[in-house]
Motif scaffolding. Structure first.
Motif, PDB file in Angstrom:
ATOM      1  N   ASN A 128     -40.694 -95.694  25.148  1.00 54.79           N
ATOM      2  CA  ASN A 128     -39.573 -94.753  25.254  1.00 54.79           C
ATOM      3  C   ASN A 128     -39.888 -93.514  26.086  1.00 54.79           C
ATOM      4  O   ASN A 128     -39.473 -92.408  25.751  1.00 54.79           O
ATOM      5  N   LEU A 129     -40.637 -93.710  27.144  1.00 47.87           N
ATOM      6  CA  LEU A 129     -40.873 -92.590  28.057  1.00 47.87           C
ATOM      7  C   LEU A 129     -39.637 -92.416  28.923  1.00 47.87           C
ATOM      8  O   LEU A 129     -38.912 -93.375  29.176  1.00 47.87           O
ATOM      9  N   HIS A 130     -39.408 -91.196  29.378  1.00 47.44           N
ATOM     10  CA  HIS A 130     -38.266 -90.955  30.250  1.00 47.44           C
ATOM     11  C   HIS A 130     -38.644 -91.356  31.677  1.00 47.44           C
ATOM     12  O   HIS A 130     -39.609 -90.829  32.234  1.00 47.44           O
ATOM     13  N   SER A 131     -37.879 -92.288  32.242  1.00 47.20           N
ATOM     14  CA  SER A 131     -38.275 -92.872  33.522  1.00 47.20           C
ATOM     15  C   SER A 131     -38.213 -91.882  34.691  1.00 47.20           C
ATOM     16  O   SER A 131     -38.845 -92.086  35.712  1.00 47.20           O
ATOM     17  N   SER A 132     -37.440 -90.793  34.533  1.00 49.83           N
ATOM     18  CA  SER A 132     -37.336 -89.827  35.637  1.00 49.83           C
ATOM     19  C   SER A 132     -38.409 -88.750  35.567  1.00 49.83           C
ATOM     20  O   SER A 132     -38.451 -87.871  36.423  1.00 49.83           O
ATOM     21  N   LEU A 133     -39.247 -88.798  34.528  1.00 49.99           N
ATOM     22  CA  LEU A 133     -40.265 -87.757  34.380  1.00 49.99           C
ATOM     23  C   LEU A 133     -41.654 -88.346  34.591  1.00 49.99           C
ATOM     24  O   LEU A 133     -41.907 -89.494  34.240  1.00 49.99           O
ATOM     25  N   ILE A 184     -37.896 -86.574  17.939  1.00 48.51           N
ATOM     26  CA  ILE A 184     -38.987 -85.605  17.902  1.00 48.51           C
ATOM     27  C   ILE A 184     -38.461 -84.180  17.720  1.00 48.51           C
ATOM     28  O   ILE A 184     -39.221 -83.230  17.796  1.00 48.51           O
ATOM     29  N   ARG A 204     -47.814 -87.652  24.071  1.00 45.52           N
ATOM     30  CA  ARG A 204     -46.608 -86.874  23.780  1.00 45.52           C
ATOM     31  C   ARG A 204     -46.521 -86.572  22.279  1.00 45.52           C
ATOM     32  O   ARG A 204     -46.101 -85.496  21.872  1.00 45.52           O
ATOM     33  N   THR A 214     -35.298 -90.883  21.337  1.00 45.18           N
ATOM     34  CA  THR A 214     -36.666 -90.437  21.127  1.00 45.18           C
ATOM     35  C   THR A 214     -36.719 -88.908  21.071  1.00 45.18           C
ATOM     36  O   THR A 214     -37.345 -88.331  20.187  1.00 45.18           O
ATOM     37  N   PHE A 215     -36.031 -88.278  22.001  1.00 42.89           N
ATOM     38  CA  PHE A 215     -36.005 -86.812  22.002  1.00 42.89           C
ATOM     39  C   PHE A 215     -35.392 -86.291  20.713  1.00 42.89           C
ATOM     40  O   PHE A 215     -35.852 -85.312  20.133  1.00 42.89           O
ATOM     41  N   LEU A 228     -33.411 -84.148  37.419  1.00 40.59           N
ATOM     42  CA  LEU A 228     -34.424 -85.161  37.735  1.00 40.59           C
ATOM     43  C   LEU A 228     -33.838 -86.563  37.561  1.00 40.59           C
ATOM     44  O   LEU A 228     -34.087 -87.462  38.360  1.00 40.59           O
ATOM     45  N   GLN A 229     -33.036 -86.725  36.504  1.00 39.39           N
ATOM     46  CA  GLN A 229     -32.410 -88.000  36.214  1.00 39.39           C
ATOM     47  C   GLN A 229     -31.492 -88.423  37.355  1.00 39.39           C
ATOM     48  O   GLN A 229     -31.497 -89.569  37.772  1.00 39.39           O
ATOM     49  N   ALA A 280     -32.187 -94.749  24.777  1.00 41.61           N
ATOM     50  CA  ALA A 280     -33.449 -94.873  24.050  1.00 41.61           C
ATOM     51  C   ALA A 280     -34.278 -93.601  24.201  1.00 41.61           C
ATOM     52  O   ALA A 280     -34.852 -93.102  23.232  1.00 41.61           O
ATOM     53  N   GLU A 281     -34.290 -93.043  25.428  1.00 43.23           N
ATOM     54  CA  GLU A 281     -35.048 -91.819  25.651  1.00 43.23           C
ATOM     55  C   GLU A 281     -34.447 -90.653  24.871  1.00 43.23           C
ATOM     56  O   GLU A 281     -35.170 -89.868  24.259  1.00 43.23           O
ATOM     57  N   HIS A 323     -33.457 -89.475  40.350  1.00 40.40           N
ATOM     58  CA  HIS A 323     -34.303 -90.633  40.153  1.00 40.40           C
ATOM     59  C   HIS A 323     -33.575 -91.895  40.571  1.00 40.40           C
ATOM     60  O   HIS A 323     -34.161 -92.792  41.155  1.00 40.40           O
ATOM     61  N   LEU A 336     -37.551 -78.379  31.314  1.00 42.26           N
ATOM     62  CA  LEU A 336     -37.532 -79.280  32.459  1.00 42.26           C
ATOM     63  C   LEU A 336     -36.083 -79.615  32.799  1.00 42.26           C
ATOM     64  O   LEU A 336     -35.297 -79.904  31.908  1.00 42.26           O
ATOM     65  N   PHE A 364     -44.330 -88.924  16.779  1.00 40.59           N
ATOM     66  CA  PHE A 364     -43.833 -90.301  16.708  1.00 40.59           C
ATOM     67  C   PHE A 364     -44.437 -91.158  17.812  1.00 40.59           C
ATOM     68  O   PHE A 364     -44.491 -90.751  18.963  1.00 40.59           O
ATOM     69  N   PHE A 388     -43.729 -95.018  19.061  1.00 39.36           N
ATOM     70  CA  PHE A 388     -42.870 -96.172  18.794  1.00 39.36           C
ATOM     71  C   PHE A 388     -43.434 -97.419  19.448  1.00 39.36           C
ATOM     72  O   PHE A 388     -44.288 -97.354  20.320  1.00 39.36           O
ATOM     73  N   MET A 422     -42.495 -82.687  27.166  1.00 42.35           N
ATOM     74  CA  MET A 422     -41.324 -82.753  26.283  1.00 42.35           C
ATOM     75  C   MET A 422     -41.725 -82.623  24.818  1.00 42.35           C
ATOM     76  O   MET A 422     -40.961 -82.122  23.999  1.00 42.35           O
ATOM     77  N   TYR A 428     -35.329 -82.601  19.029  1.00 47.87           N
ATOM     78  CA  TYR A 428     -34.417 -81.868  19.912  1.00 47.87           C
ATOM     79  C   TYR A 428     -33.028 -81.829  19.296  1.00 47.87           C
ATOM     80  O   TYR A 428     -32.590 -82.773  18.649  1.00 47.87           O
TER      81      TYR A 428
END
Lengths: 239, 394
Positions: free
Chosen positions: A101-106, B311, A163, B307-308, B17-18, B303-304, B21, B12, A95, A97, A114, B313
């Motif tokens: 929509n990336l994870h900000s903590s990664l 895809i 990704r 997305t997971f 991590l979240q 939103a994240e 952050h 991970l 996907f 988009f 991922m 999860y």
């Protein structure tokens, strides 16, 4: 029921309808969509906003439940499929988009990981190499440990592309992938997708408004008011 | 740490991590857990002190069994019983000796400091062996001297000059309700919530100070048995309870009397209720804070997560992330909470003369409560994600 061979077609829909709302407020946004996509084909879906493009994309990409009609994705009937089957199907898709929509903590490479992790521990062997290579492919080989906040819009979108690619999906669904990109990077992203279709036989289903990238398509499908009004080989259209 | 967690979880550690952050949120959350922890630790500490101090006296008694009046609830409100029960008890096989003990309370105003001290007065026959502690027992014999008493050095607000005078001169004369009292010795027991300290005197001195009391009506009877094993005590307790008329007195082993006292102090006194209530409040405060932090976090990453989910999860993956955050918060909040609580225990101990101890069992209990609190909040926080179709989350 479509009788077409599932080897040749990665996606077949027949009589697909969809509506939002309940009771008197019900609004049908898709009417009787019959649509096919071959393996290795890059299809661009166009149409004014509100024409039902994104709804169609979310339906065939297992993101929304089918209400009426049939969808065969990679040989699997989606209508009435359980959540478990849908989840397993999603793992075979890529996907991209409109928003990255990336994870900000990664970091970049963790975000790409991922896309790999969802395939289980076996897929994670040599993950650094695998993810690094895909990031190099999108031109971000030197940005592996950057957080999304440290990247430009185009770079973030390319991480999102990486990704989507890293799991070697059978089909890639892309919703306005170039909307946030300048012309050069937009072109780069689409060229990359084109190459995948040609070399790996990955089918690409792309919703876009961007006329600059139409030349990369095998077919262009136009929608209006929830119906397909034109479905033509790109070369004819370009002329 | 990330590498270790990645290896441990096989994925991970996104939750971890979240959390790290967003430092502001992390501090708020850890502060919240810590605050809840301190609240729970302090309430449990006071509750523990209440329990422990209420039986400090019991621990000094040289008694295998105690006979009390049948309406007995606590040492705080002890009634008298007929002395004749003492002689009946002596008839029971296995009973070696009996000691009549007298309790009352005195409010004494220290003329030096103008401080009112609430003493529990305990009278025992000077020739009896009523105490386990030999240093007390040796001094009891000397109490046959009229109007003498021993004072607890750990009495709350006791003027140190009194103890110094006893040490240097061997005697300190005070006046209690118009009567002279000679403090001739000290012992160490400790204050409780409702009693500042204890005075030990002979039964004769006790009657001098409490003219309404007489040798015919002791408050308790200590029973010393020939063999003190629990197996041999139980038949004697049963035999005693059989001999005595039901409505009059009853017998407990010393251990049972400790349990009765604990139960009264924690369940039936307002103080016990207040502290138990405080534990519950601390738990709820923690629950609400952690829930707030985790739901905001879920909201911010919707939103994240979508997305997971898109895809491929599974729901389990998201519960895992939230649980990971919850447990990280529990661990990160617990350690500083425990350290601050230990410091506060020390402070409370010096301020109130109450023994504030931190048993291992309490550490384990509070840690389990913290984990339950965080995990519970986390589970509620993931609910929002579970039924949504990924397309609706955009």
């Amino acid at each position: 029921m479509p009788k077409k061979s599932s080897n040749e077609f990665s996606l077949v829909t027949s009589g697909l309808c969809h509506s939002f709302g309940k009771g008197a407020a019900t609004l049908e946004v898709l009417h009787d969509i019959d649509f096919t996509m071959r393996r290795g084909e890059l299809v661009i879906l166009m149409g004014p906003s509100g024409s039902g493009k994104t709804t169609l994309l979310t339906l065939v990409a297992c993101l929304r439940r089918i209400q009426k009609g049939h969808v065969q994705l990679l040989g699997q009937e989606l209508s009435g499929a359980s959540e478990k089957i849908l989840t397993r199907m999603r793992q075979r898709l890529g996907f991209i988009f409109q928003a990255h929509n990336l994870h900000s903590s990664l970091t970049s490479i963790q975000n790409v990981r991922m896309g790999l992790e969802v395939h289980g521990p076996d897929a994670l062997r040599n993950w650094q190499k695998t993810c690094g290579r895909v990031l190099e492919l999108v031109g971000l080989g030197d940005r592996l440990d950057y957080f999304p906040a440290q990247l430009s819009g185009g770079q973030k979108q390319r991480v999102a592309v990486a990704r989507a690619l890293v799991g070697c999906p059978d089909i890639i669904f892309a919703d306005e992938p170039t909307a946030a990109l300048d012309m050069v990077t937009g072109r780069q992203v689409v060229e990359l997708l084109r190459k995948l279709a040609d070399q790996r036989g990955t089918s690409i289903f792309m919703v876009t408004h961007d006329h600059r990238i139409l030349e990369y398509a095998d077919r262009i499908v136009k929608m209006e008011d929830g119906r397909i009004i034109e479905d033509s080989s790109a070369k004819i259209l370009m002329k | 740490m990330t590498g270790l967690l990645t290896r441990l979880l096989g994925r991970l550690p996104i939750g971890w991590l979240q959390l790290f952050h967003n430092k502001t949120r992390l501090f708020a959350a850890v502060g919240g857990v810590m605050f809840a922890n301190i609240l729970i630790f302090m309430q449990l500490g006071f509750l523990g002190a209440l329990r422990e101090t209420s039986v400090l006296a019991h621990r000094t008694w040289n008694a295998d069994i105690v006979i009390v009046s049948s309406d007995f609830q606590s040492l705080r409100t002890v009634n008298s019983l007929p002395r004749s029960r003492m002689h009946q008890a002596l008839q029971i096989e296995g009973v070696k000796d009996v000691v009549p003990v007298y309790f009352s309370t005195i409010n004494w105003t220290d003329p030096g400091t103008n401080q009112i001290i609430n003493f529990r007065a305990m009278g025992v026959p000077a020739a009896s062996a009523a105490f386990l502690d030999t240093s007390i027992q040796e001094q009891v014999r000397k109490l046959s001297e009229p109007l003498t008493a021993l004072v607890d050095v750990e009495t709350r607000q006791l003027d140190p000059k009194i103890v110094e005078t006893i040490k240097s001169k061997g005697i300190c004369e005070i006046e209690v309700k118009g009567r002279k009292m000679h403090l001739t010795g000290t012992f160490s027991q400790g204050a409780s919530i409702d009693i500042d300290g204890t005075l030990i005197m002979s039964d004769q001195t006790f009657f001098e100070h409490f003219p309404s009391r007489s040798s015919g009506t002791p408050s308790l009877i200590f029973v010393q048995c020939e063999s003190a094993g629990p197996d041999s005590l139980q038949p004697i307790v049963e035999a005693l309870n059989r001999v005595f008329p039901e409505t009059d007195v009853k017998a407990y082993t010393k251990d049972e009397s400790v349990v009765v006292e604990h139960k009264f102090q924690t369940k039936q006194t307002p103080v016990g209720f207040v502290f138990s209530f405080g534990v519950v409040i601390g738990f709820i405060v923690g629950l609400v804070i952690v829930y707030q932090v985790l739901t905001t976090d879920v909201q911010d990453h919707l939103a994240e997560y979508a997305t997971f989910k898109a895809i491929g999860y599974r729901q389990k993956f998201f519960s895992g992330i939230i649980l990971e955050e919850a447990l990280s918060l529990a661990a990160l909040g617990f350690v500083p909470g425990m350290i601050v609580s230990l410091a506060l225990y020390h402070l409370a101990e010096t301020k109130t003369a109450l023994p504030m101890e931190m048993p291992w069992s309490r550490l384990v209990l509070v840690f389990i409560l913290t984990v339950a609190m965080c995990a519970g909040s986390g589970m509620v926080a993931t609910k929002k994600l579970s039924h949504a179709q990924p397309a609706d989350l955009f």
